[in-house]
Design a protein around this motif. Structure first.
Motif, mmCIF file in Angstrom:
data_model
loop_
_atom_site.group_PDB
_atom_site.id
_atom_site.type_symbol
_atom_site.label_atom_id
_atom_site.label_comp_id
_atom_site.label_asym_id
_atom_site.label_seq_id
_atom_site.Cartn_x
_atom_site.Cartn_y
_atom_site.Cartn_z
ATOM 1 N N LYS A 85 0.824 -1.213 0.000
ATOM 2 C CA LYS A 85 0.000 0.000 0.000
ATOM 3 C C LYS A 85 0.860 1.266 0.000
ATOM 4 O O LYS A 85 0.519 2.252 -0.675
ATOM 5 N N THR A 141 -0.585 0.923 -8.935
ATOM 6 C CA THR A 141 -0.693 2.046 -9.857
ATOM 7 C C THR A 141 -0.246 1.633 -11.246
ATOM 8 O O THR A 141 -0.841 2.013 -12.261
ATOM 9 N N ARG A 151 1.306 6.582 -6.985
ATOM 10 C CA ARG A 151 0.182 7.386 -7.466
ATOM 11 C C ARG A 151 0.441 8.880 -7.273
ATOM 12 O O ARG A 151 0.111 9.689 -8.155
ATOM 13 N N GLN A 192 -4.747 2.525 3.182
ATOM 14 C CA GLN A 192 -6.133 2.443 2.772
ATOM 15 C C GLN A 192 -6.321 1.276 1.793
ATOM 16 O O GLN A 192 -5.391 0.864 1.091
ATOM 17 N N GLU A 209 -7.793 1.165 -1.026
ATOM 18 C CA GLU A 209 -7.618 1.514 -2.436
ATOM 19 C C GLU A 209 -6.178 1.309 -2.924
ATOM 20 O O GLU A 209 -5.946 1.091 -4.114
ATOM 21 N N TYR A 210 -5.217 1.317 -1.998
ATOM 22 C CA TYR A 210 -3.818 1.164 -2.397
ATOM 23 C C TYR A 210 -3.362 -0.299 -2.422
ATOM 24 O O TYR A 210 -2.179 -0.575 -2.588
ATOM 25 N N TYR A 211 -4.311 -1.203 -2.246
ATOM 26 C CA TYR A 211 -3.987 -2.599 -2.532
ATOM 27 C C TYR A 211 -3.777 -2.797 -4.041
ATOM 28 O O TYR A 211 -3.075 -3.705 -4.474
ATOM 29 N N PHE A 212 -4.405 -1.932 -4.827
ATOM 30 C CA PHE A 212 -4.344 -2.061 -6.280
ATOM 31 C C PHE A 212 -3.148 -1.285 -6.823
ATOM 32 O O PHE A 212 -2.960 -0.110 -6.492
ATOM 33 N N ASN A 268 2.320 1.687 -3.572
ATOM 34 C CA ASN A 268 1.281 2.130 -4.508
ATOM 35 C C ASN A 268 0.861 3.564 -4.240
ATOM 36 O O ASN A 268 0.546 4.315 -5.177
#
Length: 456
Positions: free
Chosen positions: A345, A400, A352, A393, A395-398, A348
């Motif tokens: 995380k 960039t 981003r 968070q 969302e930062y498992y995914f 990423n």
């Protein structure tokens, strides 16, 4: 069937109880459905045969007796009884007419024993009571080549026919369910039946001889026969209700009559659509022991978090980020006690922010990555990470960048895991097995079992 490996080999022939020879060496001709193939005409070949266009029958290899194409099994039986010749794997012959005509000519040029294996029956009887049958099969190279050429030519013609039907804009057909008329391309009708009547026979491009196919289906419905289970009903309304309620608006995949209408059945000699679909799995099994000694592994280059610098090892990349950008990822990991997913995380998050040209230290956005990099180096903001709640968070498992090699190098060491477990302060209570009987008696499972017994 398992054919003899050499010409002239002697094989015993089992006679039927009535004295007939309907099966020879395991080759059966009793089921005509397995033997009937759609005849196709071929152009002149090197074998010197003549064109068979429009020919309604097939002539015997040795005499002038001839039989309709649809009664191929009668010709085979005639050749067994009258001429004592057996053709192996007839159903794999792509063009039976051309095949028979070719060997009819060859047998006039050379003796049959030059081509066929000898099958001797009554071998224990006196010599005058013994009989020789002749087996023609693809063990003979000439026969094998002939079968392959016939298969190639048939495939060529089928593909040409398919292409012609695909491009035909003068198609005229009627829906077999609602009798609606369609003009133009065949796909309009086929898509209509799939969409409006849930009758899906596959992609239109995979079908050949479409008019004949539709006529075959229409004939079955006219005979009040279900297309899937092939049961016959007393009237059309009963048939319609049956196909609707039982969801039988599809063709029977086990009925080989439909095979000739699908291009996949013409692709390889002797292979059905089911065998072709299973090939991928077999290939995987066959290649499990392949030699991978010549495999050359190319290093995957990891990219810096702040610039375009690439390094072939993660150690070199860590050194670069520390020297050029004063960012020590290993130190951050150690100080914050980050596990693997938290590292993911964090990486990423930084990716981003840099991609969006935003400084994560002061939240100022810049016009270019170069301006951002200059700012972060001058202000020493590369090491000024925001609070954990900002980047830790979901969302930062995914990633960039989906090809971010740096993510593949992150790991948890055993010491990190141990330290993390100690910091989490999770109480661990050991199970006391010294009073095992008492433990069983007080078990919640035992209580549930007792309650269930009382109910019953």
């Amino acid at each position: 069937m398992a054919a003899p490996e050499t010409h002239g080999a002697v094989v015993r022939l089992k006679e039927d109880s009535d004295g007939s020879c309907s099966t020879v060496g395991g080759v059966g001709y009793g089921d005509s459905k397995d033997c009937i193939l759609e005849p196709l005409s071929l152009p002149e070949s090197s074998g010197g045969t003549t064109t068979l266009e429009g020919s309604p029958s097939v002539t015997c290899i040795f005499c002038e007796e001839h039989f309709p194409v649809a009664e191929q099994d009668k010709l085979l039986k005639h050749m067994i009884i009258e001429h004592k010749i057996v053709i192996a794997d007839v159903k794999l012959v792509a063009d039976f007419q051309r095949y028979i005509l070719y060997w009819r000519k060859r047998f006039t040029e050379q003796p049959i024993t030059d081509f066929c294996s000898v099958i001797r029956i009554n071998s224990t009887a006196p010599f005058e009571e013994q009989e020789n049958y002749f087996l023609l099969c693809d063990v003979l190279p000439e026969d094998r080549i002939l079968r392959e050429e016939l298969q190639k030519q048939r495939l060529k013609e089928i593909l040409e026919q398919q292409q012609q039907e695909r491009n035909d804009t003068n198609f005229h057909g009627i829906c077999i369910f609602c009798n609606e008329e369609f003009l133009g391309n065949r796909s309009v009708l086929l898509n209509h039946m799939a969409r409006e009547h849930a009758f899906n026979i596959g992609l239109p491009d995979n079908i050949v001889n479409c008019n004949e196919f539709l006529c075959t289906l229409q004939k079955k419905l006219d005979n009040l026969q279900c297309l899937y289970c092939e049961k016959t009903f007393r009237d059309k309304n009963t048939l319609k209700d049956h196909m609707r309620k039982k969801q039988h608006r599809k063709i029977n995949p086990k009925n080989r009559e439909y095979d000739r209408f699908y291009v996949i059945n013409y692709l390889e000699l002797g292979k059905s659509w089911e065998e072709v679909q299973l090939e991928d799995d077999r290939e995987l099994l066959d290649h499990q022991e392949d030699d991978w000694s010549d495999w050359e592994e190319h290093p995957a280059f990891a990219v810096c978090l702040f610039c375009e610098k690439q390094a072939e090892t993660i150690e070199k990349l860590y050194v670069h980020m520390e020297d050029a950008h004063e960012f020590d990822l290993l130190k951050v990991k150690s100080e914050l006690g980050l596990n693997f997913y938290q590292q993911v995380k964090l990486v990423n998050f930084i990716r981003r922010q840099v991609h969006q040209c935003r400084c994560y230290g002061c939240h100022v956005k810049f016009k270019s990555k170069a301006d951002l990099r200059t700012h972060m180096e001058e202000t020493k903001h590369t090491s000024l990470l925001p609070d954990r709640k900002t980047w830790d968070q979901l969302e930062y498992y995914f990633p960039t960048y989906e090809n971010d090699t740096l993510l593949c190098t992150l790991s948890d060491s055993e010491s990190d895991l141990t330290a993390q477990e100690q910091n989490e302060d999770v109480p661990i209570i050991s199970e006391d097995t010294s009073k095992l009987y008492a433990l069983k008696q007080s078990s919640i499972l035992n209580q549930l079992l007792l309650q269930e017994c009382l109910k019953n």
